[in-house]
Design a protein around this motif. Structure first.
Motif, PDB file in Angstrom:
ATOM      1  N   ALA A 263       0.834  -1.205   0.000  1.00  0.00           N
ATOM      2  CA  ALA A 263       0.000   0.000   0.000  1.00  0.00           C
ATOM      3  C   ALA A 263       0.869   1.255   0.000  1.00  0.00           C
ATOM      4  O   ALA A 263       0.363   2.362  -0.079  1.00  0.00           O
ATOM      5  N   HIS A 264       2.194   1.082   0.115  1.00  0.00           N
ATOM      6  CA  HIS A 264       3.085   2.242   0.056  1.00  0.00           C
ATOM      7  C   HIS A 264       3.349   2.577  -1.404  1.00  0.00           C
ATOM      8  O   HIS A 264       3.953   1.785  -2.116  1.00  0.00           O
ATOM      9  N   ALA A 265       2.861   3.735  -1.805  1.00  0.00           N
ATOM     10  CA  ALA A 265       3.022   4.134  -3.202  1.00  0.00           C
ATOM     11  C   ALA A 265       4.477   4.519  -3.447  1.00  0.00           C
ATOM     12  O   ALA A 265       4.801   5.660  -3.693  1.00  0.00           O
ATOM     13  N   ASP A 266       5.352   3.548  -3.301  1.00  0.00           N
ATOM     14  CA  ASP A 266       6.776   3.828  -3.419  1.00  0.00           C
ATOM     15  C   ASP A 266       7.404   2.823  -4.366  1.00  0.00           C
ATOM     16  O   ASP A 266       7.544   1.643  -4.054  1.00  0.00           O
ATOM     17  N   GLU A 267       7.788   3.313  -5.543  1.00  0.00           N
ATOM     18  CA  GLU A 267       8.330   2.427  -6.581  1.00  0.00           C
ATOM     19  C   GLU A 267       9.763   2.010  -6.281  1.00  0.00           C
ATOM     20  O   GLU A 267      10.298   1.122  -6.917  1.00  0.00           O
ATOM     21  N   SER A 268      10.393   2.679  -5.292  1.00  0.00           N
ATOM     22  CA  SER A 268      11.832   2.486  -5.110  1.00  0.00           C
ATOM     23  C   SER A 268      12.174   1.093  -4.586  1.00  0.00           C
ATOM     24  O   SER A 268      13.284   0.622  -4.777  1.00  0.00           O
ATOM     25  N   ALA A 269      11.206   0.434  -3.921  1.00  0.00           N
ATOM     26  CA  ALA A 269      11.491  -0.889  -3.356  1.00  0.00           C
ATOM     27  C   ALA A 269      11.457  -1.971  -4.433  1.00  0.00           C
ATOM     28  O   ALA A 269      12.101  -3.009  -4.300  1.00  0.00           O
ATOM     29  N   ARG A 270      10.727  -1.704  -5.498  1.00  0.00           N
ATOM     30  CA  ARG A 270      10.448  -2.714  -6.514  1.00  0.00           C
ATOM     31  C   ARG A 270      11.694  -3.356  -7.154  1.00  0.00           C
ATOM     32  O   ARG A 270      11.809  -4.594  -7.157  1.00  0.00           O
TER      33      ARG A 270
ATOM     34  N   GLY B  26      14.413 -11.971  -6.867  1.00  0.00           N
ATOM     35  CA  GLY B  26      13.708 -13.124  -7.422  1.00  0.00           C
ATOM     36  C   GLY B  26      12.193 -13.020  -7.427  1.00  0.00           C
ATOM     37  O   GLY B  26      11.513 -13.956  -7.838  1.00  0.00           O
ATOM     38  N   ALA B  27      11.643 -11.889  -6.976  1.00  0.00           N
ATOM     39  CA  ALA B  27      10.188 -11.743  -6.981  1.00  0.00           C
ATOM     40  C   ALA B  27       9.683 -11.653  -8.422  1.00  0.00           C
ATOM     41  O   ALA B  27      10.381 -11.151  -9.305  1.00  0.00           O
ATOM     42  N   VAL B  28       8.486 -12.168  -8.652  1.00  0.00           N
ATOM     43  CA  VAL B  28       7.907 -12.139  -9.999  1.00  0.00           C
ATOM     44  C   VAL B  28       7.410 -10.742 -10.324  1.00  0.00           C
ATOM     45  O   VAL B  28       7.616 -10.223 -11.414  1.00  0.00           O
ATOM     46  N   GLU B  29       6.752 -10.118  -9.364  1.00  0.00           N
ATOM     47  CA  GLU B  29       6.125  -8.829  -9.617  1.00  0.00           C
ATOM     48  C   GLU B  29       5.914  -8.118  -8.289  1.00  0.00           C
ATOM     49  O   GLU B  29       5.967  -8.734  -7.221  1.00  0.00           O
ATOM     50  N   CYS B  30       5.724  -6.814  -8.372  1.00  0.00           N
ATOM     51  CA  CYS B  30       5.384  -6.044  -7.172  1.00  0.00           C
ATOM     52  C   CYS B  30       4.217  -5.136  -7.534  1.00  0.00           C
ATOM     53  O   CYS B  30       4.372  -4.221  -8.341  1.00  0.00           O
ATOM     54  N   LEU B  31       3.063  -5.415  -6.986  1.00  0.00           N
ATOM     55  CA  LEU B  31       1.853  -4.662  -7.325  1.00  0.00           C
ATOM     56  C   LEU B  31       1.555  -3.629  -6.239  1.00  0.00           C
ATOM     57  O   LEU B  31       1.661  -3.924  -5.046  1.00  0.00           O
ATOM     58  N   LEU B  32       1.214  -2.426  -6.701  1.00  0.00           N
ATOM     59  CA  LEU B  32       0.850  -1.382  -5.741  1.00  0.00           C
ATOM     60  C   LEU B  32      -0.644  -1.451  -5.490  1.00  0.00           C
ATOM     61  O   LEU B  32      -1.438  -1.488  -6.422  1.00  0.00           O
ATOM     62  N   LYS B  33      -1.031  -1.481  -4.219  1.00  0.00           N
ATOM     63  CA  LYS B  33      -2.459  -1.455  -3.868  1.00  0.00           C
ATOM     64  C   LYS B  33      -3.003  -0.067  -4.145  1.00  0.00           C
ATOM     65  O   LYS B  33      -2.321   0.908  -3.806  1.00  0.00           O
ATOM     66  N   PRO B  34      -4.153   0.145  -4.693  1.00  0.00           N
ATOM     67  CA  PRO B  34      -5.034  -0.927  -5.188  1.00  0.00           C
ATOM     68  C   PRO B  34      -4.620  -1.369  -6.597  1.00  0.00           C
ATOM     69  O   PRO B  34      -4.217  -0.543  -7.381  1.00  0.00           O
ATOM     70  N   PHE B  35      -4.738  -2.665  -6.871  1.00  0.00           N
ATOM     71  CA  PHE B  35      -4.369  -3.178  -8.196  1.00  0.00           C
ATOM     72  C   PHE B  35      -5.607  -3.795  -8.860  1.00  0.00           C
ATOM     73  O   PHE B  35      -6.560  -4.180  -8.181  1.00  0.00           O
ATOM     74  N   SER B  36      -5.552  -3.861 -10.200  1.00  0.00           N
ATOM     75  CA  SER B  36      -6.732  -4.372 -10.920  1.00  0.00           C
ATOM     76  C   SER B  36      -6.659  -5.905 -10.983  1.00  0.00           C
ATOM     77  O   SER B  36      -5.599  -6.492 -10.785  1.00  0.00           O
TER      78      SER B  36
END
Lengths: 131, 470
Positions: free
Chosen positions: A92-99, A106-116
């Motif tokens: 829920a942290h609108a912070d792209e820097s962690a992605r 090794g993570a597949v994806e990082c989705l920001l809440k809310p996601f579709s």
């Protein structure tokens, strides 16, 4: 179609949701079931680790910021245990820097809440293809 | 005795001449206005030589400034061609030395083969020893009349010299004064210029300082706003995620064959609940930011603290902080700017949380506490069990740009304290008995909410003043 789903019930891949937010633990499993997955939801990383799902989980949907063990902490722990479960982070942290760091780990994806639902579906498809 | 040898007519003639000479000698002084001492001496020697029919006049003038004495010698026309003035001058100079008490009353010096009688006269001029020596070949020299005339002349010279000296001194003083005035004027002009430069420099420094301070305040505001924005985003995004997921699920359940009506109803209910949750967050934020008047207003410190905690909660949880609150019941309102006070509380909570981020051997306990501080103020304390600070750090914690954090700016506490002080309050820090530190601030109550004792004291004030004025 319903018949097919019923007959393949046993084969449904297991997706585990780990999030300390209750509304996510309520809503996300329903959607994932609609997608055709078997779902288990956990309120903390520790709860997931002590469950019997670690070995069976085909994809982990994991919140980043949680009290106690955080999402990235769990990612490391699984790596240490050589349990390479594909992980889709949600935050829920609108912070792209962690992605980038998480993907690197090794993570597949990082989705920001809310996601579709389509973004979630896409991430799950990638995770299962990797599996 | 001398006079009795002459006949009366001769005597009268001599007296007349004497009076004429006296008048001439007395008149001399008038011609010496504005003259230099050497001019005065020159004039008087010439006059004596001419008027008294002398063969020589020698004057030795000791210069008060310590320079070599001025020596003037005049030889009468009868001897002039045959006499070496320098040798005569040296001879007289030898006879009449520095000490006037040792001067012989009369000496004979051979000039041009004939003895010349020389009598010394001393001028008493404020410690100077000026010699006037007069000489003549006449055997009766100096006569009584001549002695009188010499002494009058000597007096005149003394007066003239004194005047001249005074004048010279005045001129010297005036010149020196002029010089000093010019010098001082120059110095003053230079000092003025320096002062002007200093003022300009100081003005520039002050402007720079003001500029830096306003930049600082702006930066802190931006940082705080940035932190708030992150908290707000998190608080709103959580329920939004629920809403969107639920709505998607709901649509899918309705689109299924047959539609899953019960499931769809449940997801719709959850959508509404999450929607309400989001709207609660917005309401809280509104309360946090709505500010009708920038001036002081009544602030419920507990309410303000709860709002800040609600906004910091997710961050505190992320840092595994176990937060406990002890907000005293029934506290009166303080007087203040609600948002600014909340910035201070937020800052203290974040500092406490940061101080514990490296603590792993004990629970990361934080206590936020409100209580009364005497009769006129409330006090808020944030206590952590973090790394604490050294005594040296303790003295500088509130300095701008001083930080004990690896990634800190060193602004938060300095700005926090200035906010508290603007509210007429104070801020302090204390080490705990166990690990960590406590930061506290106190702010005054609204005037009408101070204790009854104060109200009576104020009510008594005007009456006692009336009594005094009678």
């Amino acid at each position: 179609v319903t018949e097919v789903v019923r007959t393949t019930n046993v084969e449904r891949p297991l997706v585990s949701v780990v999030d300390d937010d209750e509304s996510v633990r309520e809503s996300l499993p329903d959607l994932l079931r609609e997608f055709g997955f078997a779902v288990r939801a956990f309120a903390s990383a520790e709860e997931f680790l002590t469950s019997d799902c670690v070995g069976k989980t085909r994809c982990l949907i994991l919140d980043i910021a949680m009290p106690g063990m955080t999402g990235p902490d769990l990612q490391h722990e699984l790596k240490r245990r050589r349990r390479e479960i594909p992980i889709v982070f949600i935050t829920a942290h609108a912070d792209e820097s962690a992605r980038p760091g998480l993907i690197e780990e090794g993570a597949v994806e990082c989705l920001l809440k809310p996601f579709s639902d389509t973004d979630l579906r896409k991430a799950l498809d990638m995770a299962l293809a990797e599996d | 005795m001398e006079a009795s040898l002459e006949n009366p007519a001769e005597q009268i003639k001599r007296l007349q001449r004497c009076i004429n000479d006296l008048v001439s000698v007395l008149a001399l002084a008038a011609t010496w206005a504005d003259a230099e001492p050497s001019q005065v001496v020159g004039a008087v020697t010439d006059a004596l030589l001419r008027m008294l029919d002398l063969d020589l006049v020698f004057v030795r003038l000791t210069n008060p400034t310590g320079d070599a004495p001025i020596k003037i010698i005049r030889i009468g026309p009868s001897q002039k061609s045959t006499t070496d003035a320098r040798i005569v001058s040296e001879a007289i100079d030898g006879w009449f030395g520095d000490n006037p008490q040792k001067w012989p009353p009369l000496v004979q010096i051979p000039i041009g083969g004939r003895g010349v009688s020389i009598a010394p006269l001393q001028l008493w001029l404020q410690g100077e020893k000026t010699l006037i020596a007069v000489g003549s070949q006449r055997p009766d020299f100096p006569s009584q009349t001549e002695r009188l005339l010499f002494s009058v002349a000597a007096n005149q010279v003394a007066i003239g010299l004194q005047k001249a000296r005074l004048l010279t001194e005045q001129k010297r003083i005036a010149d020196e004064l002029d010089e000093r005035v010019a010098e001082r004027t120059g110095e003053l002009a230079a000092a003025n210029e320096e002062l002007r430069n200093e003022i300009a420099e100081r003005k520039r420094a002050e402007e720079e300082l003001r500029d830096t301070q306003s930049k600082l305040a702006h930066m802190t505001r931006l940082m705080t706003i940035g932190q708030l924005t992150a908290s707000i985003a998190h608080e709103v995004n959580q329920p939004l995620a629920g809403i969107i997921t639920n709505a998607n699920t709901c649509l899918r359940m309705l689109a299924a064959q047959p539609p899953n009506i019960e499931g769809a109803k449940e997801t719709a209910r959850r959508t509404i609940r999450d929607g309400n949750r989001a709207s609660e967050v917005i309401k809280r934020l509104r309360a946090l930011f709505s500010k009708k008047d920038p001036s002081l207003e009544p602030v419920d410190l507990n309410e303000a603290t709860r709002e800040v905690i609600a906004l910091s909660l997710s961050k505190l949880q992320g840092n595994r902080v176990i937060l406990r609150t002890e907000l005293a019941d029934g506290l009166p309102n303080v007087s203040g700017d609600r948002v600014q006070l909340q910035q201070v509380i937020l800052n203290l909570i974040q500092n406490g949380s940061d101080a514990m981020s490296s603590i792993d051997d004990r629970p990361r306990d934080m206590l936020v506490k409100t209580e009364r501080d005497g009769h006129e103020a409330l006090c808020l304390t944030v206590r952590d069990v973090g790394v604490g600070f050294s005594e040296e750090d303790g003295g500088r914690l509130f300095d701008a740009f001083y930080t004990t954090k690896g990634d800190g700016m060193g602004i938060g506490l300095s700005v926090s304290r200035s906010i508290v002080e603007r509210h007429g309050g104070r801020m302090w820090t204390a080490g705990n008995e166990g690990p960590g530190v406590s930061f506290s601030f106190s702010v005054p109550l609204l005037p009408e909410q101070k204790t009854d004792a104060d109200t009576t004291a104020r009510a008594g004030g005007p009456r006692s003043m009336e009594r005094q004025s009678k």
